[in-house]
Design an enzyme around this catalytic site. Sequence first.
Site, PDB file in Angstrom:
ATOM      1  CB  VAL A  53      89.098 -15.945   3.029  1.00 59.01           C
ATOM      2  CG1 VAL A  53      90.050 -16.866   2.263  1.00 59.01           C
ATOM      3  CG2 VAL A  53      88.406 -14.975   2.075  1.00 59.01           C
TER       4      VAL A  53
ATOM      5  CB  ALA B  99      97.095 -19.672   5.115  1.00 56.46           C
ATOM      6  CG  ASP B 100      92.451 -20.100   9.227  1.00 60.97           C
ATOM      7  OD1 ASP B 100      91.384 -20.715   9.301  1.00 60.97           O
ATOM      8  OD2 ASP B 100      93.490 -20.464   9.805  1.00 60.97           O
ATOM      9  NE  ARG B 101      89.987 -13.434   5.279  1.00 59.76           N
ATOM     10  CZ  ARG B 101      88.803 -12.832   5.148  1.00 59.76           C
ATOM     11  NH1 ARG B 101      88.676 -11.764   4.386  1.00 59.76           N
ATOM     12  NH2 ARG B 101      87.752 -13.288   5.803  1.00 59.76           N
TER      13      ARG B 101
ATOM     14  CB  ALA C 205      95.041 -14.508   9.001  1.00 61.98           C
TER      15      ALA C 205
END
Length: 357
Positions: free
Chosen positions: A95, A245-247, A255
Amino acid sequence: MTLQAIRWQDHKLQILDQLKLPKETEYIDVKNVEDGWQAINKMQVRGAPAIAIVGCLSLAAELAETESTYREKAELQRDVASKLEYLVSARPTAVNMKKSAEELTAVSKNLSESGISLQDMVKSIISWCEKMLEEDVNTNKNIGKFGSEAIISGNEGNRVQVITHCNTGSLATAGYGTALGVIRALHDKGHLSKAFCTETRPYNQGARLTAYELVYEKIPSVLICDSMGAALMNSQKIHAVVVGADRVTRNGDTANKIGTYQLAVCAKHHNVPFYVCAPTTSIDLSLNHGKEIPIEERPHKEMTDVAGTRIAAPGISCWNPAFDVTPADLITGIVTELGVFKPSELYQKLQDNLKNC
């Protein structure tokens, strides 16, 4: 001295080509947005913070070269918005790039409607992108501080053993790292006994990149296969699992690289604290829960081939999601630059912080 994965000087951008690590250390030029998109999509640069920084700096590098081609501010503003939207499409799950694109699009729109000159508008946009580098390092150091303090206090100041997954260090950020920054801080404070890093199939970011960083900085560490997490927690005392974390959604669902979820399940079973380490730029309050996160699927060849050699039986079909979602109820705490929060209190803490800004 930590690795420098992103070089920015005199409006020139270079990135460390992570596809060639650990065998080769080669920096490549990123001259424009198209180069930036390709580097992100091909995973020559990866990690949610680094993706956003490289994406925006690729735009800055292009604007520095093409400034004279614009005739009016409105034209520049439209082009900036279009190019940022294109960069977001390179890898949709993380994100940070999306949020940076939204912020910079709004900034460029305000600049286009202000009384400044076209030249000053270009300078302001470039300056906005440049500040991302410095801010990210400071953010990561705070994450390292808060995360290490939480782990140390939870273990009465004793030395600890931790597990991490994928790569969340200097190679995934502007420097220092998020989850790997916590490990770095533990080591610097003399509280780290050993860090275990997973290989992180199918792209092997752990074996290639995290292991590379840990060896480079002489941090005591051990590489394990992805399938060894449960056995390790059962056979040795593990004091925490730390991941990036990517989102992160409003309720704390997270995620991250595929394989994170299974580590969280194992950690829950073995009563091992599970920490997600991420800047607030990775938190997406527009999504209520993890099922709303778009999950990128990667080419099958990443599973069937290793270093150009096919290892899978011909004709087999593949499922290759790049990420999975860890439910909030498996997460002990979310470590941000503002502090460590339980998933259930994340939204309110962030709202309180916005009110105080």
